[in-house]
Design a protein around this motif. Structure first.
Motif, PDB file in Angstrom:
ATOM      1  N   SER A 161      71.405 -30.034  50.531  1.00 28.78           N
ATOM      2  CA  SER A 161      71.813 -28.843  49.780  1.00 28.78           C
ATOM      3  C   SER A 161      70.833 -28.457  48.687  1.00 28.78           C
ATOM      4  CB  SER A 161      73.193 -29.071  49.165  1.00 28.78           C
ATOM      5  OG  SER A 161      73.168 -30.177  48.275  1.00 28.78           O
ATOM      6  N   ASP A 162      69.968 -29.371  48.256  1.00 25.17           N
ATOM      7  CA  ASP A 162      69.157 -29.099  47.068  1.00 25.17           C
ATOM      8  C   ASP A 162      67.782 -28.545  47.419  1.00 25.17           C
ATOM      9  OD1 ASP A 162      68.555 -29.157  44.255  1.00 25.17           O
ATOM     10  OD2 ASP A 162      67.268 -30.865  44.668  1.00 25.17           O
ATOM     11  N   LEU A 163      67.415 -27.485  46.751  1.00 24.60           N
ATOM     12  CA  LEU A 163      66.056 -26.933  46.796  1.00 24.60           C
ATOM     13  C   LEU A 163      65.381 -27.076  45.440  1.00 24.60           C
ATOM     14  CD1 LEU A 163      63.756 -25.159  48.046  1.00 24.60           C
ATOM     15  CD2 LEU A 163      65.098 -23.158  47.366  1.00 24.60           C
ATOM     16  N   TYR A 164      66.155 -26.955  44.402  1.00 24.37           N
ATOM     17  CA  TYR A 164      65.692 -26.852  43.014  1.00 24.37           C
ATOM     18  C   TYR A 164      64.738 -27.973  42.601  1.00 24.37           C
ATOM     19  CZ  TYR A 164      66.617 -27.914  38.005  1.00 24.37           C
ATOM     20  OH  TYR A 164      66.536 -28.278  36.693  1.00 24.37           O
ATOM     21  N   HIS A 165      65.158 -29.225  42.731  1.00 26.07           N
ATOM     22  CA  HIS A 165      64.331 -30.338  42.248  1.00 26.07           C
ATOM     23  C   HIS A 165      63.029 -30.445  43.042  1.00 26.07           C
ATOM     24  CE1 HIS A 165      67.025 -32.234  39.346  1.00 26.07           C
ATOM     25  NE2 HIS A 165      68.019 -32.040  40.182  1.00 26.07           N
ATOM     26  N   ALA A 166      63.145 -30.437  44.358  1.00 23.27           N
ATOM     27  CA  ALA A 166      61.960 -30.619  45.192  1.00 23.27           C
ATOM     28  C   ALA A 166      60.974 -29.472  44.996  1.00 23.27           C
ATOM     29  CB  ALA A 166      62.372 -30.723  46.659  1.00 23.27           C
ATOM     30  N   TRP A 167      61.471 -28.235  45.015  1.00 26.98           N
ATOM     31  CA  TRP A 167      60.567 -27.090  44.902  1.00 26.98           C
ATOM     32  C   TRP A 167      59.881 -27.058  43.535  1.00 26.98           C
ATOM     33  CZ3 TRP A 167      60.426 -22.558  41.911  1.00 26.98           C
ATOM     34  CH2 TRP A 167      59.460 -21.618  42.328  1.00 26.98           C
ATOM     35  N   GLN A 168      60.600 -27.373  42.474  1.00 32.48           N
ATOM     36  CA  GLN A 168      59.969 -27.365  41.152  1.00 32.48           C
ATOM     37  C   GLN A 168      58.874 -28.419  41.047  1.00 32.48           C
ATOM     38  OE1 GLN A 168      63.058 -25.211  38.086  1.00 32.48           O
ATOM     39  NE2 GLN A 168      62.808 -27.404  37.882  1.00 32.48           N
ATOM     40  N   SER A 169      58.988 -29.495  41.825  1.00 31.72           N
ATOM     41  CA  SER A 169      57.916 -30.500  41.783  1.00 31.72           C
ATOM     42  C   SER A 169      56.633 -29.971  42.421  1.00 31.72           C
ATOM     43  CB  SER A 169      58.368 -31.787  42.476  1.00 31.72           C
ATOM     44  OG  SER A 169      58.431 -31.639  43.879  1.00 31.72           O
ATOM     45  N   THR A 170      56.748 -28.968  43.294  1.00 34.81           N
ATOM     46  CA  THR A 170      55.543 -28.359  43.863  1.00 34.81           C
ATOM     47  C   THR A 170      54.969 -27.275  42.958  1.00 34.81           C
ATOM     48  OG1 THR A 170      56.672 -26.592  45.126  1.00 34.81           O
ATOM     49  CG2 THR A 170      56.465 -28.759  46.181  1.00 34.81           C
ATOM     50  N   LEU A 171      55.788 -26.749  42.050  1.00 29.37           N
ATOM     51  CA  LEU A 171      55.331 -25.689  41.151  1.00 29.37           C
ATOM     52  C   LEU A 171      54.804 -26.233  39.826  1.00 29.37           C
ATOM     53  CD1 LEU A 171      55.123 -22.616  40.512  1.00 29.37           C
ATOM     54  CD2 LEU A 171      57.442 -22.782  39.581  1.00 29.37           C
ATOM     55  N   ALA A 172      55.468 -27.254  39.285  1.00 29.51           N
ATOM     56  CA  ALA A 172      55.133 -27.745  37.946  1.00 29.51           C
ATOM     57  C   ALA A 172      53.654 -28.107  37.779  1.00 29.51           C
ATOM     58  CB  ALA A 172      56.020 -28.939  37.591  1.00 29.51           C
ATOM     59  N   PRO A 173      53.002 -28.749  38.766  1.00 29.55           N
ATOM     60  CA  PRO A 173      51.583 -29.067  38.567  1.00 29.55           C
ATOM     61  C   PRO A 173      50.682 -27.843  38.475  1.00 29.55           C
ATOM     62  CG  PRO A 173      52.540 -30.455  40.287  1.00 29.55           C
ATOM     63  CD  PRO A 173      53.526 -29.367  39.998  1.00 29.55           C
ATOM     64  N   LEU A 174      51.165 -26.689  38.911  1.00 26.72           N
ATOM     65  CA  LEU A 174      50.338 -25.485  38.969  1.00 26.72           C
ATOM     66  C   LEU A 174      50.390 -24.639  37.702  1.00 26.72           C
ATOM     67  CD1 LEU A 174      51.320 -24.275  42.568  1.00 26.72           C
ATOM     68  CD2 LEU A 174      49.357 -25.676  41.921  1.00 26.72           C
ATOM     69  N   VAL A 175      51.332 -24.918  36.825  1.00 22.30           N
ATOM     70  CA  VAL A 175      51.543 -24.056  35.660  1.00 22.30           C
ATOM     71  C   VAL A 175      51.449 -24.881  34.382  1.00 22.30           C
ATOM     72  CG1 VAL A 175      52.986 -22.436  36.956  1.00 22.30           C
ATOM     73  CG2 VAL A 175      54.062 -24.344  35.751  1.00 22.30           C
ATOM     74  N   PRO A 176      51.226 -24.214  33.253  1.00 20.62           N
ATOM     75  CA  PRO A 176      51.154 -24.941  31.981  1.00 20.62           C
ATOM     76  C   PRO A 176      52.517 -25.461  31.559  1.00 20.62           C
ATOM     77  CG  PRO A 176      50.991 -22.576  31.620  1.00 20.62           C
ATOM     78  CD  PRO A 176      50.947 -22.777  33.099  1.00 20.62           C
ATOM     79  N   LEU A 177      52.533 -26.310  30.527  1.00 16.18           N
ATOM     80  CA  LEU A 177      53.784 -26.886  30.039  1.00 16.18           C
ATOM     81  C   LEU A 177      54.682 -25.834  29.394  1.00 16.18           C
ATOM     82  CD1 LEU A 177      52.383 -30.203  28.523  1.00 16.18           C
ATOM     83  CD2 LEU A 177      53.721 -29.940  30.626  1.00 16.18           C
ATOM     84  N   ALA A 178      54.121 -24.782  28.903  1.00 16.61           N
ATOM     85  CA  ALA A 178      54.885 -23.665  28.340  1.00 16.61           C
ATOM     86  C   ALA A 178      54.121 -22.386  28.648  1.00 16.61           C
ATOM     87  CB  ALA A 178      55.081 -23.835  26.832  1.00 16.61           C
TER      88      ALA A 178
END
Length: 421
Positions: free
Chosen positions: A393-410
């Motif tokens: 059922s979950d997309l949120y956690h997995a997908w954010q792990s693919t996005l977080a390395p691409l963007v700044p901390l803020a």
């Protein structure tokens, strides 16, 4: 879409600078987005089975609807086809059938068109995700998202925020009576994420100050005093409930004991809050970095490869003895995001090592290349399991792990994607 100004402390050999790795992240994110598109129901979104199909009796779940809305809004903002219509679908469902028109706030879901008694109860965990979804939808210019954001922020602040405690209250009955005698670290952790997003989107710094107050209590006061062991459960007088849910060790939201994956999730949220404060106010408490490192070290020590087999386990007891050794996918995803955040913040090679270790583990044990998506949970021997999470059922956690390395901390994800283009 790599960060335009990555940390100057990263070496040229870092995976966060490697074009092939950044393309791989994008590819994995696209696979996850495509898999979860099938979760759309007539009203909102519902869980998928292990093959990515809706069960015959699929019912709308409001937390899933909010998470899908958040993710597909950001994906649509990146120009990925088919995503903005799903975000629009989520906003419409949240503004209509999933909302409690009589008492305000949102139901947890619907069963054959009506909320059950438990679904009618108003949960902070859910309302934090609705606020997050609304903020991302506003950034993506989803129709009616501004209306959803206004309603969500007003209800969340008026009903759940406790100014005297500096945290969010946990739950109420449908008519906002019968406040639960409970204060939970999990729902407040997700509230920190939502608060930072609201501050970015609305421009109201009060949300960022609320995030800092939540962190000050749960992390800088309680966890720091316990050598960064994070207790999850308290009553309203702030007595730690060490035996809470002892008979439900695999509860998906409030399991007995402590959850090392949450230590690590808080770790990166602290760095994101530090970056947000530095970006908007020019200064941030120095302890945010100190506590982030402490939580990371504690989470790895308590959770990683406790039986000699890689992976972050689900729960440990008061003495850090493993309770549930199954490895949920979200624990791995949040550990990876924490390693990436600390790598960007410090440039220290140990976090590069952990970042690579986590992706290698996820690639070999979590990514389901036969049926799609990620396996939601494996057992202590890294074999597929469904003890805690029976579906995909979950997309949120997995997908954010693919996005977080691409963007700044803020700023927060949606605002960062908009700024980076």
């Amino acid at each position: 879409m790599p960060e335009s100004l990555p940390s100057l402390m990263l070496t040229e050999a870092s995976w966060l600078r490697a074009p092939a790795h950044l393309r791989w992240l994008d590819h994995q994110g696209l696979r996850l987005l495509d898999f979860s598109k099938a979760s759309r129901l007539t009203t909102g979104f519902g869980p998928l089975d292990h093959d990515g199909r809706q069960p015959p009796d699929a019912q709308p779940d409001t937390t899933l609807t909010a998470r899908m809305t958040h993710v597909y809004a950001i994906a649509g903002l990146r120009g990925l086809p088919g995503c903005l219509p799903l975000a629009e679908h989520g906003v419409y469902a949240l503004l209509n059938t999933l909302q409690d028109a009589r008492n305000g706030g949102w139901f947890g879901g619907l069963t054959d068109g009506k909320p059950s008694g438990e679904q009618a109860r108003k949960q902070n965990y859910l309302h934090a995700f609705i606020a997050l979804a609304a903020s991302s939808a506003v950034v993506a210019a989803v129709p009616a998202a501004d209306q959803l954001l206004e309603r969500a922020a007003n209800v969340w602040a008026a009903r759940f925020w406790s100014e005297s405690e500096g945290v969010f209250r946990e739950s109420f009955d449908a008519d906002w009576s019968d406040e639960e005698d409970y204060r939970g670290a999990n729902s407040n952790m997700h509230s920190v994420e939502a608060c930072m997003a609201l501050a970015d989107v609305t421009g109201d710094a009060v949300w960022r100050r609320r995030a800092l107050r939540v962190v000050e209590r749960f992390i800088h006061t309680y966890a720091r005093a316990s050598e960064y062991k994070l207790h999850e459960h308290y009553d309203r007088s702030w007595t730690c409930l060490a035996d809470y849910n002892r008979d439900e060790p695999t509860h998906p939201l409030r399991p007995y004991g402590m959850t090392p994956g949450h230590f690590l999730e808080w770790s990166h949220l602290l760095l994101q809050l530090e970056a947000a404060l530095l970006r908007t106010e020019g200064s941030a408490p120095s302890w945010l970095l100190e506590d982030s490192i402490g939580l990371f070290d504690s989470g790895i020590s308590a959770g990683w490869a406790r039986n000699g087999t890689p992976g972050v386990l689900y729960t440990v007891d008061e003495n850090l003895v493993p309770v549930v050794e199954n490895r949920p996918h979200w624990c791995q995803a949040e550990t990876l995001i924490a390693a990436a955040a600390l790598l960007k913040r410090t440039g220290h090679p140990r976090y590069e090592t952990w970042y690579r270790t986590l992706w290698n583990y996820i690639d070999l044990h979590m990514i389901d290349r036969r049926r799609g998506g990620w396996i939601q949970e494996v057992d202590a021997d890294n074999q597929p399991s469904a003890v805690i999470y029976p579906d995909k059922s979950d997309l949120y956690h997995a997908w954010q792990s693919t996005l977080a390395p691409l963007v700044p901390l803020a700023p927060s994800f949606a605002s960062a994607v908009r700024e980076l283009g």
